[in-house]
Design a protein around this motif. Structure first.
Motif, PDB file in Angstrom:
ATOM      1  N   PRO A 199       5.940 -98.114  27.004  1.00 31.56           N
ATOM      2  CA  PRO A 199       6.492 -98.278  28.346  1.00 31.56           C
ATOM      3  C   PRO A 199       7.949 -97.820  28.467  1.00 31.56           C
ATOM      4  N   PHE A 200       8.593 -97.441  27.364  1.00 34.12           N
ATOM      5  CA  PHE A 200       9.983 -96.991  27.457  1.00 34.12           C
ATOM      6  C   PHE A 200      10.209 -95.945  26.379  1.00 34.12           C
ATOM      7  N   SER A 201      11.299 -95.211  26.501  1.00 37.14           N
ATOM      8  CA  SER A 201      11.610 -94.272  25.432  1.00 37.14           C
ATOM      9  C   SER A 201      12.319 -95.036  24.315  1.00 37.14           C
ATOM     10  N   LEU A 202      12.147 -94.546  23.109  1.00 31.05           N
ATOM     11  CA  LEU A 202      12.635 -95.296  21.952  1.00 31.05           C
ATOM     12  C   LEU A 202      14.135 -95.110  21.757  1.00 31.05           C
ATOM     13  N   THR A 203      14.746 -96.118  21.156  1.00 32.68           N
ATOM     14  CA  THR A 203      16.182 -96.023  20.841  1.00 32.68           C
ATOM     15  C   THR A 203      16.342 -95.143  19.597  1.00 32.68           C
ATOM     16  N   PRO A 204      17.548 -94.637  19.363  1.00 30.44           N
ATOM     17  CA  PRO A 204      17.778 -93.811  18.170  1.00 30.44           C
ATOM     18  C   PRO A 204      17.393 -94.543  16.877  1.00 30.44           C
ATOM     19  N   ASP A 205      17.704 -95.815  16.791  1.00 29.69           N
ATOM     20  CA  ASP A 205      17.350 -96.549  15.573  1.00 29.69           C
ATOM     21  C   ASP A 205      15.839 -96.684  15.418  1.00 29.69           C
ATOM     22  N   GLN A 206      15.163 -96.941  16.525  1.00 26.01           N
ATOM     23  CA  GLN A 206      13.696 -97.021  16.460  1.00 26.01           C
ATOM     24  C   GLN A 206      13.129 -95.678  16.015  1.00 26.01           C
ATOM     25  N   ASP A 207      13.655 -94.603  16.573  1.00 24.52           N
ATOM     26  CA  ASP A 207      13.201 -93.271  16.179  1.00 24.52           C
ATOM     27  C   ASP A 207      13.407 -93.015  14.689  1.00 24.52           C
TER      28      ASP A 207
ATOM     29  N   ASP B 169      17.721-107.464  13.934  1.00 27.56           N
ATOM     30  CA  ASP B 169      18.073-108.726  14.569  1.00 27.56           C
ATOM     31  C   ASP B 169      17.060-109.066  15.672  1.00 27.56           C
ATOM     32  N   VAL B 170      17.077-110.302  16.067  1.00 29.28           N
ATOM     33  CA  VAL B 170      16.204-110.754  17.136  1.00 29.28           C
ATOM     34  C   VAL B 170      16.402-109.863  18.358  1.00 29.28           C
ATOM     35  N   GLY B 171      15.288-109.406  18.942  1.00 28.81           N
ATOM     36  CA  GLY B 171      15.396-108.622  20.165  1.00 28.81           C
ATOM     37  C   GLY B 171      15.785-107.171  19.958  1.00 28.81           C
ATOM     38  N   SER B 172      15.865-106.743  18.712  1.00 31.16           N
ATOM     39  CA  SER B 172      16.284-105.362  18.468  1.00 31.16           C
ATOM     40  C   SER B 172      15.147-104.369  18.728  1.00 31.16           C
ATOM     41  N   GLY B 173      13.920-104.885  18.902  1.00 33.38           N
ATOM     42  CA  GLY B 173      12.817-104.002  19.262  1.00 33.38           C
ATOM     43  C   GLY B 173      11.971-103.549  18.089  1.00 33.38           C
ATOM     44  N   LYS B 174      11.530-104.511  17.289  1.00 30.06           N
ATOM     45  CA  LYS B 174      10.697-104.177  16.134  1.00 30.06           C
ATOM     46  C   LYS B 174       9.231-104.002  16.513  1.00 30.06           C
ATOM     47  N   THR B 175       8.802-104.733  17.556  1.00 28.93           N
ATOM     48  CA  THR B 175       7.382-104.726  17.889  1.00 28.93           C
ATOM     49  C   THR B 175       6.867-103.316  18.147  1.00 28.93           C
ATOM     50  N   VAL B 176       7.652-102.551  18.853  1.00 32.99           N
ATOM     51  CA  VAL B 176       7.189-101.241  19.248  1.00 32.99           C
ATOM     52  C   VAL B 176       7.055-100.324  18.020  1.00 32.99           C
TER      53      VAL B 176
ATOM     54  N   GLY C  41      20.205-102.565  19.199  1.00 31.15           N
ATOM     55  CA  GLY C  41      19.077-102.846  20.078  1.00 31.15           C
ATOM     56  C   GLY C  41      19.052-101.894  21.260  1.00 31.15           C
ATOM     57  N   PRO C  42      18.078-102.057  22.152  1.00 34.47           N
ATOM     58  CA  PRO C  42      17.994-101.205  23.334  1.00 34.47           C
ATOM     59  C   PRO C  42      19.298-101.249  24.140  1.00 34.47           C
ATOM     60  N   ALA C  43      19.643-100.129  24.753  1.00 33.67           N
ATOM     61  CA  ALA C  43      20.893-100.042  25.502  1.00 33.67           C
ATOM     62  C   ALA C  43      20.909-101.047  26.643  1.00 33.67           C
ATOM     63  N   GLY C  44      22.086-101.480  27.031  1.00 31.64           N
ATOM     64  CA  GLY C  44      22.208-102.386  28.164  1.00 31.64           C
ATOM     65  C   GLY C  44      21.958-103.828  27.768  1.00 31.64           C
ATOM     66  N   ARG C  45      21.604-104.039  26.492  1.00 37.70           N
ATOM     67  CA  ARG C  45      21.365-105.406  26.034  1.00 37.70           C
ATOM     68  C   ARG C  45      22.688-106.134  25.958  1.00 37.70           C
ATOM     69  N   GLN C  46      22.749-107.310  26.537  1.00 39.37           N
ATOM     70  CA  GLN C  46      24.005-108.051  26.545  1.00 39.37           C
ATOM     71  C   GLN C  46      23.942-109.217  25.570  1.00 39.37           C
TER      72      GLN C  46
ATOM     73  N   ILE D 185       8.674-115.033  20.725  1.00 40.91           N
ATOM     74  CA  ILE D 185       8.208-115.126  22.098  1.00 40.91           C
ATOM     75  C   ILE D 185       9.127-114.320  23.019  1.00 40.91           C
ATOM     76  N   ASP D 186       8.522-113.572  23.911  1.00 38.36           N
ATOM     77  CA  ASP D 186       9.259-112.582  24.693  1.00 38.36           C
ATOM     78  C   ASP D 186       8.970-112.757  26.183  1.00 38.36           C
ATOM     79  N   VAL D 187       9.855-113.462  26.888  1.00 32.27           N
ATOM     80  CA  VAL D 187       9.739-113.602  28.338  1.00 32.27           C
ATOM     81  C   VAL D 187      11.068-113.140  28.949  1.00 32.27           C
TER      82      VAL D 187
ATOM     83  N   ALA E  41      17.739-113.387  25.004  1.00 36.57           N
ATOM     84  CA  ALA E  41      18.477-112.124  24.897  1.00 36.57           C
ATOM     85  C   ALA E  41      17.509-110.969  25.070  1.00 36.57           C
ATOM     86  N   ARG E  42      16.572-111.105  25.959  1.00 35.29           N
ATOM     87  CA  ARG E  42      15.485-110.133  26.024  1.00 35.29           C
ATOM     88  C   ARG E  42      15.683-109.054  27.074  1.00 35.29           C
ATOM     89  N   GLY E  43      16.276-109.421  28.186  1.00 32.56           N
ATOM     90  CA  GLY E  43      16.314-108.452  29.277  1.00 32.56           C
ATOM     91  C   GLY E  43      17.696-107.858  29.480  1.00 32.56           C
TER      92      GLY E  43
HETATM   93  P1  ADP Z   1      12.038-108.152  18.069  1.00 26.73           P
HETATM   94  O1  ADP Z   1      12.719-107.136  17.217  1.00 26.73           O
HETATM   95  O2  ADP Z   1      12.798-109.436  18.121  1.00 26.73           O
HETATM   96  O3  ADP Z   1      10.599-108.349  17.696  1.00 26.73           O
HETATM   97  P2  ADP Z   1      10.933-107.085  20.483  1.00 26.73           P
HETATM   98  O4  ADP Z   1      10.174-106.012  19.819  1.00 26.73           O
HETATM   99  O5  ADP Z   1      10.165-108.263  20.966  1.00 26.73           O
HETATM  100  O6  ADP Z   1      12.112-107.592  19.547  1.00 26.73           O
HETATM  101  O7  ADP Z   1      11.779-106.418  21.674  1.00 26.73           O
HETATM  102  C1  ADP Z   1      12.630-107.169  22.465  1.00 26.73           C
HETATM  103  C2  ADP Z   1      12.571-106.699  23.888  1.00 26.73           C
HETATM  104  O8  ADP Z   1      13.138-105.406  23.988  1.00 26.73           O
HETATM  105  C3  ADP Z   1      11.173-106.603  24.449  1.00 26.73           C
HETATM  106  O9  ADP Z   1      11.184-107.106  25.752  1.00 26.73           O
HETATM  107  C4  ADP Z   1      10.880-105.142  24.420  1.00 26.73           C
HETATM  108  O10 ADP Z   1       9.953-104.785  25.399  1.00 26.73           O
HETATM  109  C5  ADP Z   1      12.235-104.526  24.677  1.00 26.73           C
HETATM  110  N1  ADP Z   1      12.421-103.183  24.087  1.00 26.73           N
HETATM  111  C6  ADP Z   1      12.118-102.817  22.812  1.00 26.73           C
HETATM  112  N2  ADP Z   1      12.412-101.514  22.612  1.00 26.73           N
HETATM  113  C7  ADP Z   1      12.930-101.045  23.775  1.00 26.73           C
HETATM  114  C8  ADP Z   1      13.436 -99.761  24.198  1.00 26.73           C
HETATM  115  N3  ADP Z   1      13.464 -98.708  23.365  1.00 26.73           N
HETATM  116  N4  ADP Z   1      13.892 -99.675  25.447  1.00 26.73           N
HETATM  117  C9  ADP Z   1      13.869-100.726  26.286  1.00 26.73           C
HETATM  118  N5  ADP Z   1      13.407-101.946  25.968  1.00 26.73           N
HETATM  119  C10 ADP Z   1      12.938-102.126  24.716  1.00 26.73           C
END
Ligand code: ADP
Ligand code: MG
Length: 690
Positions: free
Chosen positions: A262-270, A293-300, A443-448, A548-550, A577-579
């Protein structure tokens, strides 16, 4: 009673000076035999030598001063606390020991007694003062300046320091001279290592700070070296014997996978995905740890790895630590894959036998390509048709052992382990020495960052007002509570916190409560309502701790925050710290306004890596690496941060050793080899080495 002949297996009970009652008290600590007592190393040492002169003290530097009690005074402070002051006259001046709220201490002192105070001296006007010093009471004829450098052991209820001290003393007297050396003579000399017999004595009853450090250095070195040797033997065996299906992600497959996200990947994810893609293209199993770290986007990243396996015609499994998290991952994948041919299977508790059997049949037939569940249900007897990828999520309590057993399946999948509790690099090296590592730093940009506050007594009302403002803006929130019932006295409980909030500060909002004792279906229904925005606030225990991600939930209150560990607090805070909206977290601490190192660290930093380092320093790493699995490892690990060069040296020496003698066949290494095998054989499956 006859003196038993020296053996490490002798029950302590049979040694003179230990006795039945003391042996009983030691049992809960796992100390039964002579060996147990020897390997129960001190956690710390206290200098009770009384050697420091009062006119030569340095503020803030630990000291131990001997003297005679001149005055004992008990009073009540303006804040209603009891305060005990004991004045001691010693060489070159006097020192006041001060105790708050410990009125019973007064009975222990009387004028004329000889004592040693050990602690941090601070100036109080012209005199010196120590708050809550440790005290050694000296017999009247005793020479208080005689070296007394005492070990401090970890205890459980019932056992005393003196019990463990006496057991260690008796064990050393009994078997100190039969301990066998693991290292060849020349090795000890070349590495400047203390011999085992001397080191064992010095680690329990040091003659000086230097000998104590030397003894610890030997044990840390030994532990690290052996662990490295074991891990490398294991890895060599793994790579020598087992092959994995190469999963080649070409541009087309890569494009197809990315189109699903649903989104483009961050440089670290890439970058991490590139590392994974390179690994899995090889015909040997990937063995990679992903830290972030928590919320850094590992799931994807996990999703990418699994879809890579599926795209290459294999199956993938995702193991989560909790059922809630497994279900959340299931939902995520179902959404991503809607309209695709890939079938996702969920394996969790509460399914009927028939449901589980049907699921297993679909997996065996290869109809289900992705299987998600808790670790207990996915590992073990699931008959995959062709398992190409295993992802283990949120493994922050991951010992060496569990990791090894994962690979005992019929097929040899690639393995990706993900952890959100960042492990300091030195520790990761030691414990995960056989894993390759990737890290998501950004983590993803704009994360505060989450703004975090300590809510002191008296500030609760204004905190809740703050909380309500956010809810009125349409945000959702969590209230986290430590215990489910009253078993931990005094701590807020979910039920009572819920009552209080629902009839008090959060009256106007839609609240529900969720904790570990609820039935899964109930828990799930509540989580679903929360996710769907039908609830404003979730009052919960740490079941929400991991994953958990809400995104709309941005405020959190943690009650009795001081009863959580630092890494756990950080995990909890990660939920808000999710949105894109900055999260807010209030740590409520009812226990006065005294400084609290853990809470202060938590409030001051949102850097999970830095906090993990501090957590190690404050608590020791047992929690993190799973002390149970790693045996006494936590003890040595506690010191690793202070000894990064020793870690490097042990690694180097282990590699050199194995390069020279891969099967440890040199007779001079027989003992070392035996110790490594005895210790790790079962857990790492080293039975066939050599
Ligand atoms: P964690 O590393 O703690 O498992 P998650 O994978 O649950 O983190 O990601 C945290 C949040 O960031 C989720 O809501 C996810 O959809 C969002 N997210 C992850 N990667 C990106 C990205 N590249 N761009 C925007 N949002 C992202
Ligand atoms: Mg996660």
């Amino acid at each position: 009673m006859d003196q038993p002949s020296p053996s490490l297996m002798t029950p302590l009970e049979r040694l003179p000076g230990v006795g039945t009652a003391r042996a009983r008290r030691l049992e809960p600590l796992g100390i039964v035999t002579v060996r147990d007592a020897l390997v129960h190393f001190p956690r710390d040492y206290r200098d009770f030598s009384g050697a420091h002169a009062l006119d030569a003290l340095v503020e803030g530097e630990h000291a131990s001063v001997a003297g005679t009690v001149a005055d004992v005074r008990q009073r009540t402070t303006a804040h209603g606390r009891s305060m005990l002051t004991v004045l001691v006259e010693g060489q070159g001046g006097s020192m006041r020991g001060v105790w708050f709220n410990m009125p019973f201490m007064a009975k222990k002192f009387a004028a004329g007694m000889k004592v040693v105070f050990a602690g941090m001296p601070k100036r109080a006007g012209r005199a010196w003062e120590m708050t809550h010093p440790e005290v050694r009471f000296c017999a009247s004829g005793e020479d208080t300046t005689q070296g007394e450098f005492l070990p401090i052991y970890d205890l459980t209820d019932g056992a005393r320091q003196s019990d463990v001290r006496l057991a260690a003393q008796a064990a050393l007297a009994h078997a100190g001279d039969i301990l066998e050396e693991s290292f060849p003579e020349e090795w000890l000399a070349a590495k400047n290592l203390m011999s085992i017999r001397e080191a064992m004595r010095e680690v329990h009853f040091p003659t000086s700070v230097d000998t104590m450090e030397a003894a610890k250095r030997r044990f840390i070195y030994q532990e690290l070296l052996m662990l490295q040797v074991a891990l490398r033997l294991h890895r060599a065996r793994q790579q020598g014997r087992k092959a994995a299906a190469p999963l080649v992600v070409d541009a087309r497959l890569d494009g197809r996978i990315r189109a699903r996200l649903p989104f483009s990947l961050t440089p670290d994810q890439d970058a991490v995905i590139a590392e994974i893609a390179a690994d899995i293209a090889k015909p040997e199993p990937m063995n990679r740890l992903l830290q972030g770290d928590v919320g850094s986007g590992k799931t994807v990243v996990a999703v990418y790895a699994m879809l890579a396996a599926v795209g290459c015609g294999h199956q993938a499994a995702l193991m989560a630590p909790t059922e809630l998290l497994a279900r959340q991952h299931f939902t995520t994948l179902e959404t991503l894959l809607s309209g695709q041919r890939a079938n996702v299977e969920l394996l969790v508790g509460g399914q009927t036998q028939a449901q589980r059997r049907a699921a297993l049949e679909r997996i065996a037939a290869g109809e289900s390509q992705i299987v998600i569940g808790t670790q207990a249900l996915v590992s073990g007897a699931v008959p995959f048709k062709s398992l190409g990828m295993v992802v283990i999520d949120e493994q922050h309590r991951f010992g060496v052992v569990q990791r090894a057993t994962l690979q005992e399946g019929q097929t040899e999948p690639h393995v990706l382990v993900m952890t959100a509790t960042p492990i300091p690099r030195t520790i990761a090296h030691a414990v995960y020495g056989d894993l390759d590592q990737s890290t998501i730093r950004q983590g993803p940009a704009g994360r505060q960052p989450v703004r975090t506050y300590r809510v002191l007594p008296g500030q609760e009302d204004s905190w809740w007002e703050h909380f309500r403002v956010k809810l009125r803006e349409g945000r959702q929130g969590y209230v986290v509570v430590p215990a489910v019932d009253d078993s931990k006295r005094g701590l807020a409980t979910v039920a009572s916190a819920f009552e209080e909030l629902a009839n008090g500060p959060l009256e106007a909002f839609r609240l529900s409560l969720v904790h570990g004792r609820l039935k899964t279906a109930e828990k799930q229904a509540i989580m679903d309502d929360f996710r769907a925005g039908k609830l404003d606030v979730l009052v919960c225990t740490s079941v929400i701790e991991v994953g958990i991600d809400v995104p709309n939930a941005t405020v959190m209150t943690i009650l009795d925050a001081e009863s959580f560990g630092l890494s756990q607090l950080h995990q909890l805070r990660g939920r808000v710290a999710r949105g894109a909206v900055a999260g807010i977290c209030g740590a409520v601490t009812p226990a006065g306004d005294a400084p609290h190192p853990r809470i202060d660290a938590f409030v001051a930093s949102t850097d999970g890596f830095a906090l993990a380092e501090q957590d190690f320093a404050l608590r020791g790493p047992g929690e993190l690496v799973g002390a149970k699995q790693s045996g006494k490892l936590d003890l040595y690990l506690a010191d690793l941060i202070k000894h990064p060069d020793l870690v490097a040296e042990a690694r180097r020496d282990a590699l050199d050793l194995l390069a020279r003698d891969p099967a440890l066949a040199d007779p001079a290494l027989a003992r070392l080899r035996k110790v490594v095998l005895d210790r790790w054989e079962e857990s790492l499956g080293l039975g066939h080495v050599g």
